[in-house]
Design an enzyme around this catalytic site. Structure first.
Site, mmCIF file in Angstrom:
data_model
loop_
_atom_site.group_PDB
_atom_site.id
_atom_site.type_symbol
_atom_site.label_atom_id
_atom_site.label_comp_id
_atom_site.label_asym_id
_atom_site.label_seq_id
_atom_site.Cartn_x
_atom_site.Cartn_y
_atom_site.Cartn_z
ATOM 1 N N GLU A 177 -3.283 -8.088 -2.167
ATOM 2 C CA GLU A 177 -2.906 -8.805 -3.264
ATOM 3 C C GLU A 177 -3.840 -9.596 -3.877
ATOM 4 O OE1 GLU A 177 1.078 -10.087 -2.053
ATOM 5 O OE2 GLU A 177 2.065 -8.396 -2.928
ATOM 6 N N GLU A 215 3.515 -1.548 -0.922
ATOM 7 C CA GLU A 215 4.960 -2.190 -0.391
ATOM 8 C C GLU A 215 6.060 -1.912 -1.074
ATOM 9 O OE1 GLU A 215 4.013 -6.336 -0.315
ATOM 10 O OE2 GLU A 215 2.149 -6.104 0.953
#
Ligand code: NAG
Ligand code: NAG
Ligand code: NAG
Length: 646
Positions: free
Chosen positions: A193, A273
């Site tokens: 991320e 995710e």
């Protein structure tokens, strides 16, 4: 002559691999090499030349005891998942500079072997930053000790130097598990991320790509993972970009894919995710996600041809001091609860939930289910009540003698990290100057994260970063010996900016800056010391109890008891912390984590049966605020993660 592994399932291939080539055959023909790759023309993954669309799920080995990994992996496979995804936690494997650990709960190689045995491929997310609601996002605290000015997750020289060293250790262990080398690892993540990180350092991203690629080569697919809104700083050239998002309307999912396509015109779609649940902080409600929308979006993504990884499919537990914290806005601090149940398809104990069966049913519409029965839930037990006795106040003589790691004098307060202490508590003591006012405000410029304030060892109140309370009035009548016991509640794991702990700035008493501190460290990471304290108590019970019953109740006290279990009582159970204030609990030397039932929502602490023993069991609690009458602890046969919110 080419060495080729000729096997049917990945488990046997791995077995062959581990047998050091004994089972290799010589054959210059027919058998295709093992290749996991991207087919950009057809927007898909190829495994040995065949289309490979998959459903996977995250399970972090470091959140479950190793004895339980196999069953949990099997439960995942039985749901129809083909892939297990795990982060690698640097701080777990490299807890101190130069010290490495790959044993017990850190036995990553065993985890990967078990995954292969259970017929699962593996996606490895080595970070080195992992977020994951773990202390400092998985970075070892000693980076902040060694390089107080380190710029984590940037091209910073010291940072790169340490990552290089760590990857050398980690990746040389991982190479043999890569798909192209005969193992189950099909994908390896670069950073994590990164698009959400303020630094947005392109030079670093590319450097880390090359550092990862040095080991992975073409033996697995490199990927990044970002929210759809932040791909600009997340995408790395020549690395597959994937997204993360939870259940959403179809139109949002379409627009997410379109956004991805702007940065990556071709290649397989993947949600790395996909959130079937969510994380929870103390002082808020248990985050729960209803199942139907999760199913709807999953089906939509499958029909879009995307591969999907559930985060989390099995959450587990933040044992010990491993939970992190989030920065829910400027100046905000929210520590993560001990349970990482996550409202995931498998609950904290690893049992399948209704969500699990609903997801399994949907998966079976599109992918063949393996011939693996779903493991039954493991039995849970309500153990008899026990009563713990206070045996020490941690700043009394025995508490200091046995539990303190160091004592030193310093004119100004120092941080945990500058004192080279990772976890637990630091006690700062000084004498209050004489002043002709009553009361006087005691004020902290910056304190992380929570301080229990005592004058002449009497508890007077709490300073809280969580609730932005940084001052407290002190009455002159209390006396002049000030004790400040600072708790590290977990370093920030997201939006990370070197979250040092302890008293960071000045401490003011009215307008005076307090100086000349005696600093004592209680890392509580070594249960041997607790055993010594307990032995000292048993030898001479009166020794350390120089305080009134009232003070004992308030803590910071060590409570202790022993209880017997027979063979038919060794099952998972849940310690009910109701009636206690805030603290940590050990059973048989294993730190089960933090409890804080005053705010919740987590009320019960998961006790895996593996920590219980036939015969004598030992329970120790460090209570910081308020013990219940008679030190009563009860157990339950089911969790309560939703308490205190009705
Ligand atoms: C969303 O997309 C799925 C799959 O294409 C479809 O079955 C479903 O009806 C759509 N839902 C809505 C509300 O349009
Ligand atoms: C303090 O902790 C360090 C690191 O665990 C350890 O090596 C040392 O022996 C400890 N010192 C004391 C006095 O407990
Ligand atoms: C600093 O504190 C120590 C320990 O309490 C004490 O012995 C010493 O006199 C103090 N020094 C000053 C300058 O106040």
């Amino acid at each position: 002559m080419k060495k080729i592994l000729l096997c049917i399932s990945i488990a046997t291939q791995l077995y062959a691999l581990l047998a050091e080539g004994q089972q290799t055959l010589s054959a210059e023909n027919e058998v295709p090499p093992r290749v996991f790759e991207i087919d950009y023309e057809n927007n898909r993954f190829l495994m040995d030349g065949k289309n490979f669309q998959f459903i996977g799920g995250s399970f972090h080995y470091f959140r479950a005891l190793p004895e339980t990994w196999q069953r949990k992996l099997r439960t995942m496979r039985a749901a129809g998942l083909q892939v297990v995804t795990t982060y690698v936690e640097w701080s777990l494997h490299n807890p101190r500079d130069g010290i490495y650990d790959f044993t017990g709960i850190a036995d990553l190689e065993l985890f990967i072997k078990l995954a292969a045995q259970e017929d699962l491929y593996v996606i490895l997310r080595p970070g080195p930053y992992i977020c994951a609601e773990r202390d400092l996002g998985g970075f070892p605290y000693w980076l902040l000790h060694k390089y107080p000015d380190i710029n984590l997750r940037t091209y910073d020289l010291n940072y790169r130097h340490e990552v290089t060293k760590w990857y050398q250790v980690l990746m040389t262990k991982m190479e043999k598990f890569l798909y192209g080398n005969g193992g189950p690892i099909i994908m390896v993540q670069v950073e994590n991320e990164y698009g959400s990180y303020f630094a947005c350092d392109e030079k670093y991203r590319i450097w880390l790509r090359d550092e990862t690629s040095r080991y992975v080569k073409d033996k697995a697919v490199l990927f990044t993972n970002d929210g759809p809104g932040v791909l600009r700083c997340g995408k790395i050239p020549n690395v597959l970009a994937t997204l993360d998002f939870g259940e959403s309307p179809n139109s949002t999912i379409d627009s997410n894919w379109r956004t991805l396509r702007r940065y990556q015109p071709a290649g397989p779609l993947m949600n790395s995710e996909y959130y079937p649940g969510w994380l929870t902080h103390w002082q808020e409600e248990m985050q729960r996600v209803p199942v139907q929308p999760v199913l709807d979006s999953l089906e939509k993504m499958i029909l879009d041809g995307a591969s999907v990884n559930f985060y989390m499919f099995y959450g587990g537990t933040n044992f010990g001091f491993t939970a992190g914290a989030n920065e829910g806005g400027p100046g905000r601090y929210d520590s993560d609860v001990t349970s990482y149940d996550y409202d995931a398809p498998m609950d904290e104990a690893g049992d399948p939930t209704e969500k699990y069966f609903a997801i399994r049913k949907l998966i079976s519409k599109y992918f063949p289910l393996p011939n693996v029965p779903v493991p039954n839930p493991l039995p849970k037990i309500k153990l008899p009540d026990i009563n713990l006795k206070p045996i020490s106040i941690i700043f009394n003589p025995n508490g200091r003698r046995y539990l303190a790691n160091f004592t030193k004098q310093s004119n100004l307060p120092m941080s945990f990290e500058s004192l080279d202490q990772n976890s637990g508590f630091i006690l700062y003591e000084t004498k209050l100057p004489r002043i002709n006012r009553d009361p006087v405000l005691l004020k902290f410029a910056d304190l992380r994260d929570r301080a229990y304030i005592y004058v002449n060892r009497r508890f007077v109140g709490i300073i809280s970063r969580e609730n932005k309370i940084y001052s407290i009035p002190l009455s002159l009548s209390l006396g002049d010996e000030l004790q400040i016991l600072v708790e590290n509640e977990g370093r920030i794991n997201y939006g990370l900016a070197n979250d040092f702990k302890g008293i960071l700035g000045n401490v003011y008493y009215d307008t005076m800056v307090l100086v000349n501190f005696t600093i004592t460290g209680f890392p509580l990471d070594n249960y041997v010391k607790m055993e010594e304290l307990i032995t000292a108590y048993k030898t001479n019970p009166g020794d350390d109890l120089t305080l009134s019953a009232e003070s004992l109740k308030a803590g910071p006290a060590v409570f202790y008891s022993e209880f017997n279990l027979d063979r038919n009582q060794i099952f998972d159970t849940y310690l009910d912390s109701t009636g206690w204030g805030k603290g940590i609990v050990f059973i048989n030397g294993f730190n089960l984590g933090r409890y804080w039932p005053l705010v919740g929502p987590q009320i019960t602490i998961y006790v895996p049966r593996e920590v219980l023993r036939v015969g004598v069991n030992k329970i120790a609690m460090i209570e910081l605020q308020n013990a219940p009458d008679a030190g009563l602890v009860t157990f339950s046969n089911r969790p309560n993660l939703d308490g205190n919110f009705y």
